[in-house]
Design an enzyme around this catalytic site. Structure first.
Site, mmCIF file in Angstrom:
data_model
loop_
_atom_site.group_PDB
_atom_site.id
_atom_site.type_symbol
_atom_site.label_atom_id
_atom_site.label_comp_id
_atom_site.label_asym_id
_atom_site.label_seq_id
_atom_site.Cartn_x
_atom_site.Cartn_y
_atom_site.Cartn_z
ATOM 1 N NE ARG A 180 28.721 37.389 56.923
ATOM 2 C CZ ARG A 180 29.916 36.878 56.670
ATOM 3 N NH1 ARG A 180 30.396 35.918 57.429
ATOM 4 N NH2 ARG A 180 30.621 37.320 55.652
ATOM 5 C CE LYS A 205 47.021 39.235 45.221
ATOM 6 N NZ LYS A 205 47.259 37.832 45.454
ATOM 7 N N GLY A 250 34.629 41.649 49.629
ATOM 8 C CA GLY A 250 34.775 41.738 51.082
ATOM 9 C C GLY A 250 35.265 43.099 51.539
ATOM 10 N N GLY A 274 33.268 36.517 48.298
ATOM 11 C CA GLY A 274 33.717 35.668 47.200
ATOM 12 C C GLY A 274 32.573 35.252 46.286
HETATM 13 P P1 ADP Z 1 37.661 43.418 47.490
HETATM 14 O O1 ADP Z 1 37.736 42.609 48.759
HETATM 15 O O2 ADP Z 1 36.667 44.550 47.579
HETATM 16 O O3 ADP Z 1 37.463 42.535 46.284
HETATM 17 P P2 ADP Z 1 40.543 43.416 47.247
HETATM 18 O O4 ADP Z 1 40.610 42.287 48.214
HETATM 19 O O5 ADP Z 1 40.904 43.148 45.850
HETATM 20 O O6 ADP Z 1 39.090 44.119 47.300
HETATM 21 O O7 ADP Z 1 41.512 44.592 47.703
HETATM 22 C C1 ADP Z 1 41.471 45.171 48.966
HETATM 23 C C2 ADP Z 1 42.840 45.574 49.386
HETATM 24 O O8 ADP Z 1 43.459 46.398 48.400
HETATM 25 C C3 ADP Z 1 42.826 46.402 50.661
HETATM 26 O O9 ADP Z 1 43.469 45.674 51.685
HETATM 27 C C4 ADP Z 1 43.599 47.657 50.290
HETATM 28 O O10 ADP Z 1 44.502 48.093 51.309
HETATM 29 C C5 ADP Z 1 44.372 47.229 49.075
HETATM 30 N N1 ADP Z 1 44.791 48.359 48.256
HETATM 31 C C6 ADP Z 1 44.050 49.351 47.761
HETATM 32 N N2 ADP Z 1 44.800 50.256 47.133
HETATM 33 C C7 ADP Z 1 46.071 49.841 47.222
HETATM 34 C C8 ADP Z 1 47.336 50.360 46.793
HETATM 35 N N3 ADP Z 1 47.415 51.502 46.120
HETATM 36 N N4 ADP Z 1 48.438 49.649 47.087
HETATM 37 C C9 ADP Z 1 48.354 48.485 47.772
HETATM 38 N N5 ADP Z 1 47.211 47.945 48.203
HETATM 39 C C10 ADP Z 1 46.075 48.613 47.949
HETATM 40 MG MG MG Z 2 39.324 41.409 49.633
#
Ligand code: ADP
Ligand code: MG
Length: 395
Positions: free
Chosen positions: A37, A197, A347, A370
């Site tokens: 960063r 989620k 993230g 975010g």
């Molecule tokens: P980002 O930060 O890119 O927006 P998220 O925070 O929504 O992504 O999701 C990241 C998390 O999703 C990771 O910790 C990963 O382990 C989890 N994840 C991915 N696939 C699955 C799965 N099949 N079941 C449970 N968790 C999952």
């Molecule tokens: Mg995340």
């Protein structure tokens, strides 16, 4: 870009207050674990110093409530000084007479780093009096901290009420790439959605559904969509409250939504788990879906190959566990090979692409977790809105 940048203003011999995102990860001894960063802000810093600005840097570090000696900016200032090859004076507070005195003695081309701005409670409260005190330190304000632009704090928003405010190069780059995703992306525009989620992704789905030609779905959210189609998902992650929402999306989007067709299922979420690949219509009870399978990667890759714009949020599986990172890796490979403009935001997807060594092969990985998601959701970022617009004939 619509916003004015450091190129559009005269900074020579001016006191320039620049908001940076130096919120770096720290080790237990307070050492900097990753200085990415800090390095990301160097182009703007070097440009301003080259133009003879007196540069006053301000950032937050961690989430202190009041003064926290373990979160002082000294190590950050030291690292910046090493990277710049010149001294960086660090102040012991953010505003006040001592800070002013140091600034009064500055010469063009010199750098001061203010103390952690979150030591002052006026920062997160966006207190107008505190913002005014901050603004008094300078003649011009530059925001290069895209990652905090979704917060209306004194150093990201309040201060712009008192000073001419423009974007730095990192901010400009983020707005250009992410802006491309939500306004007039070259078509075909393919979105890859994964992560945990469904509930976290509703804003994204809503804003991208009409714009995208195809939305490829993997990750944990896949299973709520499979459930919505009436399939058995074993012990996979389920967002029970959003099954109906997922149903609605599938109905509305029709062929646009492409769900993974096979998945890796495991008996446990661990490095030494037993696992196998199954079709999504054949998930055994008691097993957990942890990644997308190789057929899904192939199908996704076909869409990605023909794409002209790609936006990717959320990993395809539990990438933190090496054996469940194959789906994310395979899709990353396909994104890297595609001629499309490729942008990743979020993230975890940013961390996953770095870890899997794909960072150089993607057009742009957003530095703002975010903030980048809020931007793609179509929400206004107060720290961006507050910057001056270019005059009409400059556009
Ligand atoms: P980002 O930060 O890119 O927006 P998220 O925070 O929504 O992504 O999701 C990241 C998390 O999703 C990771 O910790 C990963 O382990 C989890 N994840 C991915 N696939 C699955 C799965 N099949 N079941 C449970 N968790 C999952
Ligand atoms: Mg995340």
């Amino acid at each position: 870009m619509r916003k004015k940048t450091v190129r559009d203003i005269d900074v020579s011999e001016k006191r320039v207050l620049m908001r940076v995102d130096f919120n770096v990860p720290l080790g237990e001894d307070g050492s900097i674990l990753d200085d990415r960063r800090i390095r990301a802000a160097l182009p703007t810093i070097e440009y301003l110093l080259g133009k003879g600005a007196k540069l006053i840097l301000v950032s937050h570090l961690g989430r202190p409530k009041g003064v926290d000696p373990t979160l002082r900016m000294d190590n950050v200032a030291r690292r910046l000084s090493e990277l710049l090859g010149k001294p960086v004076v660090k102040t012991d507070s953010c505003v006040g007479p001592q800070v002013k005195e140091k600034i009064d003695n500055m010469k063009p081309g010199e750098v001061i780093m203010l103390e952690n701005i979150r030591f002052c409670e006026g920062e997160t409260k966006n207190d107008p009096e505190f913002a005014r005190q901050l603004a008094e330190l300078a003649d011009v304000y530059v925001n290069d901290a895209f990652g905090t632009a979704h917060r209306a704090h004194a150093s990201t928003e309040g201060v712009t009420k008192y000073l001419p405010a423009v974007a730095g190069f990192l901010m400009e780059k983020e707005l250009e790439f992410l802006g491309k995703v939500i306004s007039e992306p070259d078509k075909p525009f393919v979105v890859i959605l994964g992560g945990a989620k469904v509930s976290d992704k509703i804003g994204l789905i809503e804003n991208l559904m009409d714009k995208a030609d195809t939305i490829l779905i993997g990750g944990g959210m896949l299973f709520t969509f499979l459930k919505a189609k009436g399939l058995e998902i074993g012990k996979s992650l389920l967002d029970a409250e959003h099954i109906d929402y997922a149903k609605g999306v599938l109905e509305k989007a029709g062929d646009k939504i492409v769900l993974a067709e096979d998945v890796v299922v495991a008996d446990r979420i661990a490095l030494d788990a037993s696992y196998k690949i199954v079709s999504t219509d054949n998930i055994p009870p008691d097993w957990i879906g942890v990644d997308i399978g190789p057929r899904s990667v192939e199908t996704f890759a076909r869409y990605l190959k023909n794409a002209r714009t790609i936006f990717w949020n959320g990993p395809m599986g539990i990438y933190e566990i090496e054996i469940f990172a194959e789906g994310t890796k395979g899709v990353a490979e396909a994104v890297a090979e595609s001629p499309a403009l490729s942008i990743a935001g979020g993230g975890d997807i940013a961390a996953a692409l770095e870890e899997l060594s794909y960072a150089e092969k993607i057009s742009h990985i957003s530095t703002g977790g975010g903030a980048s998601l809020e931007f793609i959701e179509g929400r206004e970022l107060p720290g961006v809105t507050a910057l001056q617009d270019k005059e009409f004939d400059e556009q």
